[in-house]
Motif scaffolding. Structure first.
Motif, PDB file in Angstrom:
ATOM      1  N   ASP A 184       0.833  -1.199   0.000  1.00 49.30           N
ATOM      2  CA  ASP A 184       0.000   0.000   0.000  1.00 49.30           C
ATOM      3  C   ASP A 184       0.870   1.252   0.000  1.00 49.30           C
ATOM      4  O   ASP A 184       0.660   2.189   0.764  1.00 49.30           O
ATOM      5  N   TRP A 185       1.865   1.266  -0.873  1.00 49.13           N
ATOM      6  CA  TRP A 185       2.875   2.318  -0.883  1.00 49.13           C
ATOM      7  C   TRP A 185       2.488   3.509  -1.762  1.00 49.13           C
ATOM      8  O   TRP A 185       2.902   4.628  -1.505  1.00 49.13           O
ATOM      9  N   LEU A 186       1.703   3.288  -2.801  1.00 50.53           N
ATOM     10  CA  LEU A 186       1.312   4.379  -3.682  1.00 50.53           C
ATOM     11  C   LEU A 186       0.116   5.130  -3.110  1.00 50.53           C
ATOM     12  O   LEU A 186      -0.790   4.540  -2.528  1.00 50.53           O
ATOM     13  N   TYR A 187       0.115   6.426  -3.297  1.00 48.31           N
ATOM     14  CA  TYR A 187      -0.990   7.278  -2.887  1.00 48.31           C
ATOM     15  C   TYR A 187      -2.238   6.872  -3.670  1.00 48.31           C
ATOM     16  O   TYR A 187      -2.178   6.669  -4.884  1.00 48.31           O
ATOM     17  N   GLU A 188      -3.366   6.736  -2.980  1.00 49.60           N
ATOM     18  CA  GLU A 188      -4.581   6.248  -3.636  1.00 49.60           C
ATOM     19  C   GLU A 188      -5.067   7.177  -4.745  1.00 49.60           C
ATOM     20  O   GLU A 188      -5.811   6.757  -5.623  1.00 49.60           O
TER      21      GLU A 188
END
Length: 181
Positions: A71-75
């Protein structure tokens, strides 16, 4: 072809170095329209090794998997992600504006042109961000080798031109919005 690419990836990962040809780009100016005497009317297209380009796609796919899992990328990151696009970004913004209007909220918008952002990303900072995202250390070494020591040439009318190191950073694979560390 896939077994050969897999073998090349394995060799470059284990040796922690890339062939010199993979780090040389030929930049071809493509005319976009308008006055041909103005450099701003040309778009640079970088021709690179086909093998390296294929392995670059494998590395980028691996990074996406790791970053999705962690869950590393900004949504809100829409570009350069599967099932997201410029169109999905526009739809999301329009929906946000419609929701605000429906609720009677005020809306402020700041529009920023990030068109040259990726040419200016400091490689050290980029590598630190990627390293902190849970990526395998061998992949980190591969990315570092990919980014550092690159050269490029712009062909002239008389021949291929000379290779030189560009003044600015030009990371190819950093087109992701990373969460702050």
């Amino acid at each position: 072809m896939i077994p050969y690419l897999a073998r090349l990836l394995d060799i470059t990962m284990n040796k922690s170095e890339l062939p010199g040809d993979w780090k040389r780009d030929t930049v071809i100016p493509i005319h976009k329209g308008g006055d041909r005497s103005l450099v701003t009317n040309f778009r640079p297209v970088s021709l690179t090794s086909v093998f390296c380009k294929q392995i670059e796609h494998v590395i980028a796919s691996y990074l996406r998997q790791v970053w999705d899992k962690n869950d590393w990328l900004y949504e809100g990151q829409h570009g350069f992600r599967p099932e997201y696009s410029c169109e999905s970004q526009v739809i999301a913004v329009c929906q946000d504006i419609a929701d605000c209007l429906d609720n009677g909220d005020k809306i402020d918008a700041i529009i920023v042109d990030f068109s040259k952002t990726f040419d200016l990303v400091p490689h050290g900072r980029l590598l630190t961000k990627i390293a902190n995202s849970g990526v395998d250390s061998r992949v980190m070494v591969w990315i570092r080798e990919f980014l550092l020591g690159r050269t490029q040439t712009v062909p002239s009318g008389n021949g291929p031109g000379c290779y030189y190191q560009p003044c600015s950073n030009q990371p190819i694979m950093c087109r992701f919005s990373l969460r702050p560390a």
